[in-house]
Motif scaffolding. Structure first.
Motif, PDB file in Angstrom:
ATOM      1  N   GLY A 170       0.835  -1.190   0.000  1.00 52.95           N
ATOM      2  CA  GLY A 170       0.000   0.000   0.000  1.00 52.95           C
ATOM      3  C   GLY A 170       0.868   1.236   0.000  1.00 52.95           C
ATOM      4  O   GLY A 170       2.040   1.189   0.381  1.00 52.95           O
ATOM      5  N   GLY A 171       0.299   2.352  -0.450  1.00 54.26           N
ATOM      6  CA  GLY A 171       1.045   3.596  -0.474  1.00 54.26           C
ATOM      7  C   GLY A 171       0.110   4.780  -0.496  1.00 54.26           C
ATOM      8  O   GLY A 171      -1.112   4.629  -0.599  1.00 54.26           O
ATOM      9  N   MET A 172       0.678   5.986  -0.402  1.00 53.10           N
ATOM     10  CA  MET A 172      -0.134   7.202  -0.446  1.00 53.10           C
ATOM     11  C   MET A 172       0.712   8.368  -0.910  1.00 53.10           C
ATOM     12  O   MET A 172       1.908   8.447  -0.620  1.00 53.10           O
ATOM     13  CB  MET A 172      -0.737   7.519   0.926  1.00 53.10           C
ATOM     14  N   LEU A 173       0.080   9.267  -1.646  1.00 49.01           N
ATOM     15  CA  LEU A 173       0.669  10.539  -1.984  1.00 49.01           C
ATOM     16  C   LEU A 173       0.017  11.610  -1.129  1.00 49.01           C
ATOM     17  O   LEU A 173      -1.214  11.692  -1.050  1.00 49.01           O
ATOM     18  CB  LEU A 173       0.446  10.880  -3.460  1.00 49.01           C
ATOM     19  N   LEU A 174       0.843  12.429  -0.467  1.00 51.05           N
ATOM     20  CA  LEU A 174       0.354  13.601   0.245  1.00 51.05           C
ATOM     21  C   LEU A 174       0.747  14.851  -0.535  1.00 51.05           C
ATOM     22  O   LEU A 174       1.831  14.903  -1.125  1.00 51.05           O
ATOM     23  CB  LEU A 174       0.951  13.677   1.650  1.00 51.05           C
ATOM     24  N   THR A 175      -0.112  15.847  -0.507  1.00 51.40           N
ATOM     25  CA  THR A 175       0.183  17.088  -1.209  1.00 51.40           C
ATOM     26  C   THR A 175      -0.628  18.232  -0.608  1.00 51.40           C
ATOM     27  O   THR A 175      -1.683  18.017  -0.001  1.00 51.40           O
ATOM     28  CB  THR A 175      -0.106  16.966  -2.717  1.00 51.40           C
ATOM     29  N   GLN A 176      -0.118  19.430  -0.802  1.00 47.54           N
ATOM     30  CA  GLN A 176      -0.844  20.644  -0.419  1.00 47.54           C
ATOM     31  C   GLN A 176      -1.621  21.212  -1.607  1.00 47.54           C
ATOM     32  O   GLN A 176      -2.390  22.164  -1.445  1.00 47.54           O
ATOM     33  CB  GLN A 176       0.147  21.729   0.069  1.00 47.54           C
ATOM     34  N   ASN A 177      -1.408  20.638  -2.780  1.00 52.11           N
ATOM     35  CA  ASN A 177      -1.896  21.201  -4.034  1.00 52.11           C
ATOM     36  C   ASN A 177      -3.129  20.448  -4.520  1.00 52.11           C
ATOM     37  O   ASN A 177      -3.059  19.247  -4.800  1.00 52.11           O
ATOM     38  CB  ASN A 177      -0.766  21.129  -5.071  1.00 52.11           C
TER      39      ASN A 177
END
Length: 393
Positions: free
Chosen positions: A198-205
């Motif tokens: 499993g994985g995840m991308l975090l972003t402010q955009n």
């Protein structure tokens, strides 16, 4: 050696899972009852929760940490014609993620703490350089302030590889809140691990988050309406439910890791004379110690391989992260790098050794590990005898 002979395993996930087994089972049952196995409610809940504790606005769950890097870079509009700087001493997933975008990876050396050398990175800048990937290795972040200065000077995007740095902090920032986006892995042995990949991308955009959500789901902005060529890479709802149940315990688990690392530091201090050198913690309490890594320095009486073998005989499992830098991997020789191109990364790859590290590792086990190291590197010395006496008390 059979499994029963292992006295100190490298990782023991049972210590983490057994106290919360009922909660985990209830979370799984809730998903079974709802039947929303793909892009379900538990995924949305976990995406929001993990983003919030990491100081990010948006989270997009995917099938693996590798996909978080590859699709995340694409969501940041990295592609053919672009160059991306990354360290040579990282897991190959970082390199593979860049290659999958069609961009050109530019490898650079690391410093003595195994983190990317920004001075070396500065020398690798070209008119085609678009982004830098700082790898927050072993649970320690690359300095955000240094990254901000670097990125501002050369007008680059910062894309964090935070696969080993869940809730790590430095300079007042959490891993995942520094760059335009950050990739995380939830491989089972990570500080926050799933029961599979499993994985995840975090972003402010918001634009990056929306594009990432499309890319993971066949490029669809809505069902059967595909705006770009994406793929199938969605964090399973079941895995998200499990991770969400574990998330509240992560801060304490990370504090336990720090306490264990501090005890290792104290116990190993006398062995510096014999070339056993822990990697330096430059982040104070912000280091989350996904791994506890020592260097078997050139001054050590025995080589790393011999030390690792003697520890196995003593019933102690260890690891090497990583034994071959990316530029020397057979699969990537076509990139044109040669032995000697990144001397610090190559030197570390021959010296580093990861010791057992996980919440629940006991003080007596730590002492057992250190005593076994002392026995291997200082046989017949007074130091070895003192360790034996202390252990017998």
């Amino acid at each position: 050696m059979n499994k029963m002979a292992i006295r100190v395993p490298f990782v023991d996930l049972r210590l983490q899972h057994e106290p919360i087994q009922a909660q985990l089972q209830n979370a799984i049952q809730s998903v079974l009852d709802r039947g929303d196995f793909i892009l379900g409610q538990a995924l949305s809940d976990f995406e929001a929760a993990f983003a919030a504790v990491s100081g990010a606005k948006y989270g997009v769950g995917v099938a693996s940490g590798t996909d978080a890097i590859a699709l995340g870079l694409q969501a940041c509009n990295i592609g053919v014609g672009d160059e991306v700087i990354l360290p040579a001493n990282t897991f190959v997933a970082t390199l593979i993620g860049v290659l999958r975008t069609g961009a050109k990876p530019i490898l650079v050396d690391c410093n003595r703490q195994a983190l990317i050398d920004l001075k070396a990175a500065a020398k690798a800048i070209t008119p085609h350089t678009k982004a830098i990937i700082p790898v927050h290795l072993y649970g320690q972040m690359v300095s955000p302030q240094n990254l901000f200065d670097f990125a501002d000077t050369y007008k680059l995007l910062i894309f964090e590889d935070a696969a080993q740095a869940h809730l790590a902090q430095r300079d007042g920032y959490h891993a995942g809140s520094v760059g335009i986006a950050a990739a995380f892995s939830f491989y089972p042995s990570k500080n926050l691990g799933a029961f599979g990949d499993g994985g995840m991308l975090l972003t402010q955009n918001s634009d990056v988050a929306q594009k990432m959500a499309r890319l993971r789901n066949y490029g669809a902005s809505q069902k059967y309406f595909h705006t770009e060529p994406g793929t199938n890479s969605r964090l399973d709802t079941l895995q998200a439910a499990i991770l969400h149940q574990k998330l509240p315990y992560l801060p304490q688990w990370n504090r336990d890791r720090l306490t264990i690392a501090e005890e290792y530091d104290r116990e190993l201090a006398p062995l510096a004379t014999f070339g056993i050198i822990p990697l330096e913690n430059q982040s104070d309490t912000g280091h989350v110690y996904h791994l506890y890594v020592i260097r078997v320095d050139d001054s050590c009486p025995i080589e790393r391989q011999q030390l690792q073998e003697e520890l196995i005989v003593a019933g102690i499992q260890t690891g090497i992260h990583y034994p071959i830098p990316c530029h020397l991997q057979p699969a990537f020789t076509y990139l044109g790098y040669q032995p000697g191109d990144f001397p610090q990364a190559e030197k570390l790859s021959k010296q580093i050794l990861s010791l057992p590290m996980y919440p629940g590792l006991s003080s007596s086990q730590i002492k057992e590990v250190v005593a076994a190291i002392a026995n291997a590197v200082s046989k017949d010395s007074e130091l070895d005898k003192s360790y034996s006496v202390n252990l017998s008390r």
